[in-house]
Design a protein around this motif. Structure first.
Motif: not given
Length: 150
Positions: A53-60, A76-83, A102-106
């Protein structure tokens, strides 16, 4: 639960000591500045094996005040929902900050964290962040590269 809180504290302390020991002093950001960052989680407590599993993020981040920013981003999640994320940062010390997102989405969640900024140059920054995800009861350690735009 106590074990998770202890891990979160130890991980946060290690990141702060690591980055704090090599930091140079620069003035942080002025009100009206933007901080654009991208990073990935190096360690997460919900990973069972290497490269599963990997989780990558971008933020402003937009700095409303010298010590307070509001953020928006994408995870971005390789083994789950993107948020999509929305949150804030508060800098009680020059280079250290606490944040809530807050991480919104599934599989929506609330991330609470702390981090430390190492200024490579005045505009380029390396950040170490420890986040605790409340709903999933997961702890993650993230490294990001950020650019300050005034």
């Amino acid at each position: 639960m106590r074990k998770i809180v202890t891990r979160a504290f130890l991980l946060s302390a290690m990141l702060l000591l690591l980055l704090g020991g090599i930091s140079r002093s620069h003035a942080q950001q002025a009100a009206g500045s933007f901080l654009i960052s991208s990073g990935l989680d190096l360690v997460r407590t919900d990973i069972q094996g290497i490269f599963q599993k990997a989780q990558l993020g971008a933020e402003v981040n937009y700095f409303h005040l010298h010590q307070l920013s509001f953020s928006g981003g994408f995870e971005y999640n390789t083994a789950g929902a993107n948020q999509i994320t929305g949150g804030l940062r508060f800098y009680p010390l020059e280079a250290a900050f606490i944040r809530a997102r807050a991480l919104v989405g599934n599989n929506a969640d609330l991330g609470l964290g702390a981090g430390y900024t190492y200024n490579i140059t005045y505009r380029m920054r390396l950040e170490g962040i420890a986040d605790y995800y409340v709903q999933n009861q997961t702890l993650g350690a993230r490294i990001t590269l950020a650019v300050l735009i005034k």
